[in-house]
Design an enzyme around this catalytic site. Structure first.
Site, short mmCIF file in Angstrom:
data_model
loop_
_atom_site.label_atom_id
_atom_site.label_comp_id
_atom_site.label_asym_id
_atom_site.label_seq_id
_atom_site.Cartn_x
_atom_site.Cartn_y
_atom_site.Cartn_z
N ARG A 1 0.85 -1.20 0.00
CA ARG A 1 0.00 0.00 0.00
C ARG A 1 0.88 1.25 0.00
NH1 ARG A 1 -1.46 1.76 4.63
NH2 ARG A 1 -2.12 -0.24 5.49
N TYR B 1 -16.59 16.93 -14.89
CA TYR B 1 -17.03 15.54 -14.82
C TYR B 1 -18.04 15.38 -13.67
CZ TYR B 1 -17.01 10.57 -13.79
OH TYR B 1 -17.41 9.29 -13.50
N ASP C 1 -7.38 19.32 -13.79
CA ASP C 1 -7.68 17.96 -14.25
C ASP C 1 -7.33 17.91 -15.74
OD1 ASP C 1 -8.87 15.62 -15.21
OD2 ASP C 1 -10.39 15.64 -13.65
N LYS D 1 -8.32 6.81 -18.94
CA LYS D 1 -8.69 7.32 -20.27
C LYS D 1 -7.50 7.23 -21.23
CE LYS D 1 -12.22 8.39 -17.75
NZ LYS D 1 -13.17 7.35 -17.45
O1 P1T Z 1 -13.28 7.10 -13.64
P1 P1T Z 1 -12.07 7.53 -12.87
O2 P1T Z 1 -10.80 6.91 -13.32
O3 P1T Z 1 -12.28 7.46 -11.38
O4 P1T Z 1 -11.84 9.10 -13.21
C1 P1T Z 1 -12.75 10.10 -12.87
C2 P1T Z 1 -12.64 11.26 -13.82
C3 P1T Z 1 -11.89 12.37 -13.45
N1 P1T Z 1 -11.75 13.44 -14.26
C4 P1T Z 1 -12.32 13.46 -15.47
C5 P1T Z 1 -12.15 14.67 -16.36
C6 P1T Z 1 -13.07 12.37 -15.94
O5 P1T Z 1 -13.61 12.43 -17.16
C7 P1T Z 1 -13.24 11.24 -15.09
C8 P1T Z 1 -14.04 10.05 -15.50
N2 P1T Z 1 -14.88 10.30 -16.60
C9 P1T Z 1 -15.71 9.36 -17.16
C10 P1T Z 1 -15.85 8.10 -16.72
C11 P1T Z 1 -16.46 9.85 -18.34
O6 P1T Z 1 -16.99 9.04 -19.12
O7 P1T Z 1 -16.52 11.08 -18.52
#
Ligand code: P1T
Length: 379
Positions: free
Chosen positions: A46, A98, A170, A195
């Site tokens: 961890r 988001y 972000d 992503k």
């Molecule tokens: O899904 P995760 O890895 O926890 O990430 C969250 C997140 C954070 N910031 C942005 C700009 C994001 O687009 C996302 C996650 N977004 C999607 C799942 C989506 O389809 O827009």
């Protein structure tokens, strides 16, 4: 070192015991100690894991930062930043973001006594107007999800410095291939690695990259204390994805342009949101701070009817209807009922997010096939 070279080499070293070129997956929870406290720098996974260390170093190098921290999801990375705040603190965030980021702010941290102001950030004066002595964090997404608004990072960093607040950006939609927020004055670069960075829709992970040593102390404390850390296999997958980030992003951008231009001239399309158009309200800022314009596009059909948007989404054959973005394959989404459903309808409307908006994550397939799919689905 140039970006493509860094994407392949930064942070990773051949394995010291075998010479393995690819970073091994250290699938271990713990590490043998010769005597209590006498170890090889690793005690418990961890806290530290060698596969994660190499990924964190690679992420830092790509973002031109000193330190990288990886998390089990983008939301776990965002949660770690929110741990820097205490009751009474105030945050100014972009109003288009988001849905999960909005949700953690309003449903998890607001009840703990932190105040969030959601403002359009196209004009920094609107941000400046919300600054108080309690402002501790400015939260930017650029391009925003899903309206592809562009926020001037360098201008936001001036406001943050005047306010004595941190600026977090972000950078999920841009990746460091298109934009390096720390170079523009941001304090923390935030990622959903799920992503473009991982790029193959096969893992969920997040990261923070930053320069400051005090931030390293505080954020790595929360990373370990709260425990939202990723497993070594997922770190390996992101490391593998990063090696082709530059090639994938080039194609995402090329295909993004082709799709945006096709949609713009389509008689049934009312509006296309894509920062590469000169007519985009913040195109000049995008051209200044980004190296290209990316593969995320949103659009609304003439008539602005949700049922027409749903009909198009159901007809897509290549643009698979699914949450998420940034993978090699093209995806489509309906933010109002999917990724942004956790934002109340009234707030969505205020930020300009129509219930009929369609969001596309343009993949790296052949652009002609993608355009054929749009043509048959829109009709
Ligand atoms: O899904 P995760 O890895 O926890 O990430 C969250 C997140 C954070 N910031 C942005 C700009 C994001 O687009 C996302 C996650 N977004 C999607 C799942 C989506 O389809 O827009």
């Amino acid at each position: 070192m140039k970006f493509a070279t860094k994407a392949i080499h930064a942070g990773v070293h051949p394995d010291p015991t075998t010479g393995a070129i690819m970073t091994p997956i250290y699938q271990t929870s713990t590490y043998a100690q010769r005597s209590p406290g006498d170890n090889k720098g690793y005690e418990y996974s961890r806290t530290h894991n060698p596969t994660r260390t190499q990924l964190q170093d690679a992420l830092a190098a790509l973002d031109n930062g000193q330190h990288g921290l990886a998390f089990a999801s983008g939301m776990a990375a965002i949660d770690c930043v929110m741990h820097l705040l205490k009751p009474g603190d105030e945050v100014i965030s972009t109003d288009d973001l988001y849905g999960g980021s909005y949700r953690i702010m309003t449903k998890v941290y607001e009840p703990l006594g932190i105040k969030f102001h959601f403002v359009p950030m196209g004009d920094m004066e609107a941000v400046r107007a919300k600054v108080t002595p309690k402002t501790k964090l400015i939260w930017v997404e650029t391009p925003t999800n899903p309206l592809l608004n562009i926020i001037d990072i360098a201008a936001a960093s001036v406001v943050a410095k005047e306010a004595g607040a941190l600026l977090a950006v972000d950078n999920t939609f841009s990746t460091p291939y298109l934009q390096t927020p720390l170079d523009l004055g941001a304090d923390i670069s935030v990622y959903s690695l799920t992503k473009y960075m991982a790029g193959h829709s096969d893992t969920v992970m997040g990261a923070l990259v930053f320069n400051d040593a005090t931030l390293l102390e505080r954020l790595s404390f929360y990373q370990n204390a709260c425990g939202g850390t990723p497993g070594p296999q997922d770190c390996f997958l992101v490391l593998r994805g990063l090696k082709t980030l530059h090639l994938r992003m080039q194609r995402h951008c090329e295909n993004g342009r082709a799709v945006a231009e096709y949609l713009r001239q389509h008689p049934k399309v009312e509006k296309v949101y894509w920062p590469g158009f000169e007519s985009h309200p913040n195109h000049a800022v995008a051209a200044k701070q980004m190296r290209d314009f990316g593969g995320m596009i949103s659009f609304v059909l003439k008539g602005d009817k949700q049922e027409d948007a749903i009909a198009v989404l159901e007809k897509f054959e290549l643009f698979t209807l699914a949450e998420s973005l940034g993978g090699v394959e093209s995806l489509s989404g309906h933010p109002a009922t999917m990724t942004h459903a956790s934002i109340p309808a009234e707030q969505r409307r205020k930020s300009g997010l129509s219930d009929s908006l369609i969001r596309l994550s343009v993949g790296i397939e052949d652009a002609e096939d993608l355009i054929d799919d749009l043509a048959q689905a829109i009709g």
